[in-house]
Design an enzyme around this catalytic site. Structure first.
Site, short mmCIF file in Angstrom:
data_model
loop_
_atom_site.label_atom_id
_atom_site.label_comp_id
_atom_site.label_asym_id
_atom_site.label_seq_id
_atom_site.Cartn_x
_atom_site.Cartn_y
_atom_site.Cartn_z
N CYS A 30 29.78 113.66 -34.70
CA CYS A 30 30.36 114.08 -33.44
C CYS A 30 31.07 115.41 -33.64
O CYS A 30 31.26 115.86 -34.77
CB CYS A 30 31.34 113.05 -32.94
SG CYS A 30 32.72 112.85 -34.05
N ASP A 438 5.59 93.43 -50.69
CA ASP A 438 6.06 93.17 -52.03
C ASP A 438 7.25 92.21 -51.83
O ASP A 438 7.81 92.16 -50.75
CB ASP A 438 6.50 94.50 -52.66
CG ASP A 438 7.31 94.30 -53.91
OD1 ASP A 438 6.85 93.53 -54.76
OD2 ASP A 438 8.39 94.88 -54.02
N ASP A 622 8.71 98.56 -52.59
CA ASP A 622 9.79 99.45 -53.02
C ASP A 622 9.68 99.83 -54.49
O ASP A 622 10.22 100.83 -54.92
CB ASP A 622 11.14 98.81 -52.77
CG ASP A 622 11.43 97.70 -53.76
OD1 ASP A 622 10.48 96.96 -54.08
OD2 ASP A 622 12.57 97.59 -54.22
#
Lengths: 730, 63
Positions: A30, A438, A622
């Site tokens: 912001c 996986d 992964d």
């Protein structure tokens, strides 16, 4: 506890005697954060520049050389409440930034030229129906040519180059008809101007370029943004290595500063950030991120460790190797190379459309020319009419149809935590009919978790957690994390290979092996029920408790899997882990097809087998062992916790602890593909209306301009519909 | 129609100035952070006592 932090690797020295560093900052979203950070950093003496980039979530800092240690900026930002880490732009990102700015320059040139030519064209159009004398019209046409030719030569480069590349490779893509259209429009306009004709198409050519460049730029900037965010995530992991700078002198350096041949120290509880082999020390290591195997293995001199290996018990000295030396790694990179090469080049929807489109349009133009010639028109008129067919059909809307949808959808995906690595991933994702997961780190969370927390009283849990904070062992770390304990106990002693002990109110507390705490019986009971778990015992006076620690499934995994199954998408597990662990996960999630103990090569074999059957596979993984399979699959996805190699290979990366992004990504992609097809039909429909006019010789530059902007607006508006969320599947 | 002698070069010059301005601002890194630039416009002014935020030199936004 921390050795010196050396960030000098990231500092650039500018000619003006200033030093420059770029930091990736977490949580800047912001305007308030922006001014807070800028003021906070500018307040440091000798800082000459502190500027936040809100788009990329980075801050650029400059200071007088030699006056400040970059580590101070990171500490200062930590005081302000922001986590930051130096950022080193990867080459790919630098290239994209360069391309984006070139596209923007081209767009600027084309847009300014188009506007100025339009300003000259409108008097011609209105003059043609009133009292303009031919000399004035020629003057305006020559002025237009003066602006249009250099502007098109410059801003058309992205298309011309890509078209040439395609033609040299004896292929055709969307840029070929675009380039032909633009070049012919300009050439004809010049010829017509020389012959004092009424119509010239300079405005159409430049407007076309401007619209198409806008599409390209949007596409590029969205990709650049996701790449920047992915780069930040990587930087904020803040991976460091403890490097030996003398025989016994160590320094903590960023991973980018470690080179092959360096010797690094791997302490217990640390995850290795480099590949290498052990030269000194004995320990147990957890290779689950690499092989998917969750049981620890012994490590001693000669054992290979890879980035992502978790050291469990003893300190190790590791000699860093170049990527090619490790046997497993070499095997994986060989498989990866093969997979990448054998991946049949996917033909993008846009290129498929242009393969259909270009011959049709070019044939139509040719027939128009021959038709008019046969009908008795002069060759000049016949050629002019044919070219105006090409201009009218020039794929302005067609060029925007797909990038516009891609931009909107990748923005929507970005907000749900999915980053796109490659542009055509959306199209491939939409076709998926089987998802191969996986297990370790994908279906499960990468971190260990306590499974029997409910059986342990809260106060005991908290005390155990405080004690666990003193240990580096990953199992203890899991207990500490799960208990939420913040304050470590004072005076805790670590007994190597056994556990930790301290005292509370005069009573001894211990945390460690069951035998160390005299809790073998309880531990065995727990292990009987759950043989996959690791156990850690806790003893406080005579109270004894045993924590079962294991990798836990992602919280929403079951829900995500059942959504996929309900949508008719098959689900399968391919894991390198042992059978019982995989069977347990599969049964919990209701997945019927699973394979355990699969090697990286087996994973590819399975994927290829599915591909031969015509199945479109989405591989989600992964580990380093998944990387070749990720490359071989039709489309692939990785969690953000994945190894570098997997993340770089995957087409999409998802953030957070949930599995839901996999489902939403498929949903968004299907919606996107639908919109892309609609857009192509809209563009084609527009042509159906405009082409007969052009063939009849009624297409004036005014009609061309209206057709072009109208159809472009239509496809952009249609693309914006992708913004709205997806209702799971339809 | 003699007015064209004036108006046409004037129009072209204005167009060229606009284009130069755009290229200058692009080179100056003003399009590097479109999101942040939007917020900066409505951010509170710096207090007078503090040094103003310096304008970045060429291309320092990111490289």
């Amino acid at each position: 506890m921390q050795a010196t932090r050396d960030f000098s690797h990231y500092v650039r020295h500018l000619e003006s005697g200033l030093s420059h560093i770029d930091l990736a900052v977490e949580g800047v979203n912001c305007a308030g954060c922006m001014s807070k950070i800028e003021r906070g950093l500018s307040a440091l003496p000798d800082v000459t520049l502190a500027r936040v980039n809100l788009t990329d979530r980075r801050v650029a800092l400059e200071w007088k050389e030699g006056t400040l240690d970059p580590a101070r900026f990171i500490d200062r930002l930590a005081e302000l409440g922001y986590k930051a880490y130096p950022f080193e732009p990867v080459r790919a990102e630098a290239v994209e930034t360069e391309q984006a700015s070139f596209l923007l320059r081209c767009l600027g040139v084309a847009a300014f030229a188009a506007m100025n030519i339009m300003m000259l064209s409108i008097p011609v159009w209105s003059g043609n129906v009133s009292d303009m004398i031919p000399e004035q019209r020629d003057f305006f046409h020559w002025l237009s040519a003066l602006i249009a030719l250099p502007a098109a030569a410059y801003s058309g480069q992205p298309f011309f180059r890509s078209a040439l590349r395609a033609l040299r490779a004896r292929r055709t893509n969307m840029d070929v008809p675009i380039s032909i259209g633009i070049v012919l429009a300009l050439a004809m306009s010049v010829a017509e101007t020389i012959h004092h004709a009424e119509h010239a198409y300079f405005d159409a050519a430049l407007m076309l370029l401007a619209f198409l460049l806008a599409g390209r730029y949007l596409d590029q900037s969205m990709r650049r943004k996701t790449r920047a965010v992915a780069g930040n995530l990587a930087a904020l992991k803040g991976e460091t290595a403890t490097k030996f700078v003398g025989t016994d002198e160590i320094s903590v350096v960023p991973i980018a500063a470690v080179q092959a041949g360096d010797i690094v120290l791997l302490r217990p509880g640390e995850r290795s950030a480099v590949d290498g082999s052990v030269i000194e020390g004995q320990s147990k290591i957890d290779q689950s991120l690499i092989t998917g195997e969750t049981l620890p293995v012994k490590a001693g001199p000669g054992t290979a460790v890879y980035a992502g290996t978790l050291n469990l018990s003893g300190a190790l000295r590791v000699r860093v190797s170049a990527a090619s030396e490790g046997t497993l790694l070499a095997e994986i990179s060989r498989l990866l190379d093969n997979a990448v090469q054998s991946r049949s080049r996917y033909v993008q929807l846009a290129d498929r459309a242009s393969r259909l489109y270009a011959p049709v349009v070019h044939a139509a133009a040719l027939l128009t020319m021959l038709g008019w010639a046969a009908y008795g028109a002069t060759w000049h008129d016949a050629i002019v009419t044919a070219i105006s067919v090409l201009i009218i059909t020039c794929p302005c809307a067609l060029g925007l149809a797909i990038p516009a949808v891609q931009t909107v959808v990748s923005g929507a995906m970005f907000r749900t935590g999915v980053l796109l690595n490659s542009g055509d991933a959306i199209e491939r994702m939409a076709e998926v009919d089987r998802v191969v997961f996986d297990k370790t780190g994908t279906l499960t969370l990468p971190e260990l978790d306590v499974t029997n927390a409910a059986d342990v009283p809260n106060d005991v849990f908290e005390l155990a957690g405080r004690l666990a904070l003193a240990s580096h062992h990953p199992v203890a770390a899991a207990v500490a994390r799960a208990s939420g304990a913040k304050a470590p106990l004072a005076g805790v002693e670590e007994i190597a290979g056994q556990g930790v002990r301290g005292s509370v109110n005069g009573l001894e507390v211990r945390l460690g092996r069951p035998s160390f705490c005299g809790a073998d019986l309880i531990a065995n009971e727990i292990l009987c029920r759950d043989p996959e778990a690791s156990v850690v015992a806790f003893r406080h006076g005579e109270t004894r408790h045993v924590f079962a620690v294991r990798q836990r499934l992602r919280a929403d995994a079951a829900g995500a899997i059942s959504t996929l199954l309900k949508a008719g998408i098959e689900v399968e597990i391919l894991s390198g882990d042992r059978e019982p662990a995989v069977r347990h996960a599969a049964e919990t999630l209701g997945i019927h097809e699973w394979r355990a103990g699969v090697t990286p090569a087996d994973k590819i074999v399975r994927i290829e087998e599915l591909k031969r059957r015509g199945v479109k596979v989405l591989m989600v993984g992964d580990g380093m062992n998944d990387a070749p399979a990720l490359a071989a699959a039709h489309v692939s996805m990785s969690p953000v916790s994945a190894t570098h190699l997997s993340q770089a290979t995957a087409d999409l990366v998802f953030l957070g602890d949930r599995l839901a992004p996999v489902v939403t990504a498929i949903g968004f992609s299907r919606k996107a593909l639908r919109l892309m097809r609609q857009n192509l039909w809209l563009a084609a429909g527009y042509n159906l209306l405009a082409v007969p006019l052009a063939i009849a010789g009624l297409a004036t530059p005014l009609v061309a301009a209206a057709a072009m902007s109208g159809s472009s607006l239509l496809v952009i508006l249609n693309a914006l519909r992708a913004h709205r969320g997806v209702r799971e599947f339809s | 129609m003699e007015v064209l002698v004036f108006l046409v070069p004037l129009a072209l010059t204005l167009g060229a100035i606009g284009l130069m301005g755009f290229l200058w601002s692009l080179k100056n890194g003003q399009y590097d952070d479109l999101e942040g630039a939007g917020w900066r416009a409505i951010a509170d002014d710096e207090p007078a006592s503090e040094e103003p935020v310096p304008v970045p030199s060429t291309g320092t936004g990111r490289r």
